[in-house]
Design a protein around this motif. Structure first.
Motif, PDB file in Angstrom:
ATOM      1  N   VAL A 180       0.805  -1.186   0.286  1.00 61.32           N
ATOM      2  CA  VAL A 180       0.485   0.063  -0.247  1.00 61.32           C
ATOM      3  C   VAL A 180       0.834   0.994   0.194  1.00 61.32           C
ATOM      4  CG1 VAL A 180      -1.357   1.367   1.868  1.00 61.32           C
ATOM      5  CG2 VAL A 180      -2.153  -1.320   1.041  1.00 61.32           C
ATOM      6  N   VAL A 197       0.815   5.319  -1.206  1.00 59.68           N
ATOM      7  CA  VAL A 197       0.303   6.973  -1.894  1.00 59.68           C
ATOM      8  C   VAL A 197       1.416   7.703  -1.862  1.00 59.68           C
ATOM      9  CG1 VAL A 197      -0.746   8.617  -1.558  1.00 59.68           C
ATOM     10  CG2 VAL A 197      -2.064   6.726  -0.716  1.00 59.68           C
ATOM     11  N   GLY A 249      -2.283  12.228   3.040  1.00 61.89           N
ATOM     12  CA  GLY A 249      -2.728  13.395   3.712  1.00 61.89           C
ATOM     13  C   GLY A 249      -3.936  13.940   3.021  1.00 61.89           C
ATOM     14  N   GLY A 252      -6.558  11.621   2.324  1.00 65.17           N
ATOM     15  CA  GLY A 252      -7.159  10.722   2.179  1.00 65.17           C
ATOM     16  C   GLY A 252      -6.905   9.492   0.684  1.00 65.17           C
ATOM     17  N   GLY A 268      -5.001   7.364   0.391  1.00 63.40           N
ATOM     18  CA  GLY A 268      -4.869   6.088   0.852  1.00 63.40           C
ATOM     19  C   GLY A 268      -6.566   5.099   2.101  1.00 63.40           C
ATOM     20  N   GLN A 269      -7.366   6.390   1.971  1.00 69.91           N
ATOM     21  CA  GLN A 269      -8.219   5.909   2.880  1.00 69.91           C
ATOM     22  C   GLN A 269      -8.699   5.699   1.186  1.00 69.91           C
ATOM     23  OE1 GLN A 269      -9.792   6.009   5.701  1.00 69.91           O
ATOM     24  NE2 GLN A 269      -8.101   5.491   6.455  1.00 69.91           N
ATOM     25  N   HIS A 290       4.177   2.345  11.647  1.00 68.96           N
ATOM     26  CA  HIS A 290       4.078   3.826  11.928  1.00 68.96           C
ATOM     27  C   HIS A 290       2.747   3.791  11.656  1.00 68.96           C
ATOM     28  CE1 HIS A 290       4.033   4.629   7.425  1.00 68.96           C
ATOM     29  NE2 HIS A 290       4.819   3.348   7.574  1.00 68.96           N
ATOM     30  N   ARG A 305      -8.382   2.644  11.846  1.00 65.66           N
ATOM     31  CA  ARG A 305      -9.143   3.354  11.027  1.00 65.66           C
ATOM     32  C   ARG A 305     -10.392   2.983   9.946  1.00 65.66           C
ATOM     33  NH1 ARG A 305      -9.137   9.589  10.413  1.00 65.66           N
ATOM     34  NH2 ARG A 305     -10.101   9.714   8.545  1.00 65.66           N
TER      35      ARG A 305
HETATM   36  C1  COA Z   1       0.269   5.079   4.661  1.00 64.53           C
HETATM   37  C2  COA Z   1      -0.183   6.031   3.519  1.00 64.53           C
HETATM   38  C3  COA Z   1      -0.456   4.636   2.356  1.00 64.53           C
HETATM   39  C4  COA Z   1      -1.498   6.659   3.857  1.00 64.53           C
HETATM   40  O1  COA Z   1      -1.634   7.156   3.074  1.00 64.53           O
HETATM   41  P1  COA Z   1      -2.167   8.456   3.016  1.00 64.53           P
HETATM   42  O2  COA Z   1      -3.264   8.892   1.189  1.00 64.53           O
HETATM   43  O3  COA Z   1      -1.469   9.832   3.151  1.00 64.53           O
HETATM   44  O4  COA Z   1      -3.881   8.190   3.786  1.00 64.53           O
HETATM   45  P2  COA Z   1      -5.302   8.846   4.071  1.00 64.53           P
HETATM   46  O5  COA Z   1      -4.770  10.817   3.349  1.00 64.53           O
HETATM   47  O6  COA Z   1      -6.105   8.596   3.283  1.00 64.53           O
HETATM   48  O7  COA Z   1      -5.201   8.618   5.895  1.00 64.53           O
HETATM   49  C5  COA Z   1      -6.449   8.584   6.195  1.00 64.53           C
HETATM   50  C6  COA Z   1      -5.835   8.575   7.546  1.00 64.53           C
HETATM   51  O8  COA Z   1      -4.942   8.103   7.848  1.00 64.53           O
HETATM   52  C7  COA Z   1      -3.551   9.019   8.767  1.00 64.53           C
HETATM   53  N1  COA Z   1      -2.616   8.579   8.088  1.00 64.53           N
HETATM   54  C8  COA Z   1      -1.884   8.656   7.493  1.00 64.53           C
HETATM   55  N2  COA Z   1      -0.744   7.545   7.716  1.00 64.53           N
HETATM   56  C9  COA Z   1      -0.212   7.915   8.359  1.00 64.53           C
HETATM   57  C10 COA Z   1       0.404   7.016   9.121  1.00 64.53           C
HETATM   58  N3  COA Z   1       1.595   6.635   8.458  1.00 64.53           N
HETATM   59  N4  COA Z   1       0.584   7.457  10.932  1.00 64.53           N
HETATM   60  C11 COA Z   1      -1.080   7.360  11.271  1.00 64.53           C
HETATM   61  N5  COA Z   1      -1.845   7.795  10.463  1.00 64.53           N
HETATM   62  C12 COA Z   1      -1.753   8.011   9.914  1.00 64.53           C
HETATM   63  C13 COA Z   1      -3.991  10.394   8.532  1.00 64.53           C
HETATM   64  O9  COA Z   1      -3.410  11.347   9.454  1.00 64.53           O
HETATM   65  C14 COA Z   1      -5.505  10.457   7.874  1.00 64.53           C
HETATM   66  O10 COA Z   1      -6.387  10.840   9.029  1.00 64.53           O
HETATM   67  P3  COA Z   1      -6.913  12.141   9.107  1.00 64.53           P
HETATM   68  O11 COA Z   1      -7.996  12.986   7.736  1.00 64.53           O
HETATM   69  O12 COA Z   1      -8.085  12.656  10.206  1.00 64.53           O
HETATM   70  O13 COA Z   1      -6.096  13.532   9.023  1.00 64.53           O
HETATM   71  C15 COA Z   1       1.171   6.598   3.444  1.00 64.53           C
HETATM   72  O14 COA Z   1       1.101   7.392   4.252  1.00 64.53           O
HETATM   73  C16 COA Z   1       2.207   6.501   2.394  1.00 64.53           C
HETATM   74  O15 COA Z   1       2.257   5.445   1.278  1.00 64.53           O
HETATM   75  N6  COA Z   1       2.928   6.027   3.601  1.00 64.53           N
HETATM   76  C17 COA Z   1       4.268   5.328   2.983  1.00 64.53           C
HETATM   77  C18 COA Z   1       4.274   4.057   2.491  1.00 64.53           C
HETATM   78  C19 COA Z   1       3.675   3.249   4.100  1.00 64.53           C
HETATM   79  O16 COA Z   1       4.233   2.947   4.897  1.00 64.53           O
HETATM   80  N7  COA Z   1       2.930   2.858   3.483  1.00 64.53           N
HETATM   81  C20 COA Z   1       2.178   1.567   4.592  1.00 64.53           C
HETATM   82  C21 COA Z   1       2.550  -0.147   4.291  1.00 64.53           C
HETATM   83  S1  COA Z   1       2.032  -0.299   5.882  1.00 64.53           S
END
Ligand code: COA
Length: 144
Positions: free
Chosen positions: A73, A75, A81, A83, A85-86, A111, A118
Motif C-alpha cells: 500500500v 501513496v 494526507g 484521503g 490511501g483511505q 507507523h 480507522r
Molecule cells: C500509509 C499511507 C498509505 C497512507 O496514505 P494517505 O493517502 O496519506 O492516507 P490518508 O490521507 O487516506 O489518511 C487517512 C488518515 O490516516 C492517517 N494517517 C495517514 N498516514 C498515517 C501514518 N503513517 N500514521 C498514522 N496515521 C496516518 C491520516 O492522519 C489520516 O487521518 P486524518 O484524515 O484524520 O488526517 C501513506 O502515508 C504512504 O504511502 N506511506 C508510505 C508507505 C507506507 O508506509 N505504506 C504502508 C505500508 S504498511
C-alpha cells in the motif's frame, strides 16, 4: 482532490504501479530493490488510485485460505494526507465484499497502524521486522 480507484487495465498501468512502489518503498523507505517485486505480483490483483490522469497510489491483494492479504500500500508523498490511501483501501474492501471474501489481513508498518485502525483493522501479535521496517499483523473480518 477527487480520487478514482481502479484495478489495472493495461501494461502501462502495471508500469505506473511499479513506479509508485519503487518511489515509495525503495527510494524513500530504502527497501532493497530486489525485494520490492516478488512472485506474488503475478497472482495478485493490483489497484491504482488516480488524481485525473496521474497515478498517485497503489496496493495489491493476494488470495489466501482465510481471504485476501493486502500489501504494498503506497501513496506518492505529495498526495499523502488527502484521503488517497483511505479511498484505495475502501475500494479494495468493497471488492473483497463483492467477491464474498470473509477476512482481510495485512502486515502494517508500525507507523501506519492508526491508518488501518480507522478502517476497522485490528492489530494482533508481536511486532516483527520485514526488510528493516517494524510491522504488525492486522485483521479485519468482513460481514457475510
Ligand atoms: C500509509 C499511507 C498509505 C497512507 O496514505 P494517505 O493517502 O496519506 O492516507 P490518508 O490521507 O487516506 O489518511 C487517512 C488518515 O490516516 C492517517 N494517517 C495517514 N498516514 C498515517 C501514518 N503513517 N500514521 C498514522 N496515521 C496516518 C491520516 O492522519 C489520516 O487521518 P486524518 O484524515 O484524520 O488526517 C501513506 O502515508 C504512504 O504511502 N506511506 C508510505 C508507505 C507506507 O508506509 N505504506 C504502508 C505500508 S504498511
Amino acid at each position: 482532490v477527487t480520487i478514482a480507484v481502479r484495478t489495472l487495465a493495461s501494461p502501462e498501468d502495471w508500469e505506473a504501479a511499479k513506479a509508485i512502489r519503487f518511489e515509495v518503498f525503495v527510494d524513500e523507505q530504502h527497501v532493497p530493490a530486489d525485494l520490492e517485486l516478488d512472485d506474488l505480483d503475478a497472482m495478485a490483483r493490483h489497484w491504482l488510485a488516480w488524481d485525473g490522469e496521474t497515478a498517485v497510489g497503489t496496493a495489491r491483494a493476494v488470495r489466501k485460505d482465510f481471504g485476501w492479504k493486502i500489501g504494498r500500500v503506497a501513496v506518492r508523498r505529495d498526495w499523502r494526507g488527502r484521503g488517497v490511501g483511505q479511498s484505495l483501501m475502501r475500494a479494495i474492501m468493497d471488492a473483497a465484499r463483492r467477491a464474498g471474501v470473509r477476512e482481510l489481513q495485512l502486515e502494517s508498518q508500525t507507523h501506519a497502524l492508526a491508518f488501518y485502525e480507522r478502517l476497522g483493522f485490528v492489530a494482533e501479535g508481536p511486532e516483527f521486522d520485514d526488510a528493516g521496517i517494524p510491522h504488525r499483523l492486522m485483521r479485519l473480518a468482513l460481514a457475510a
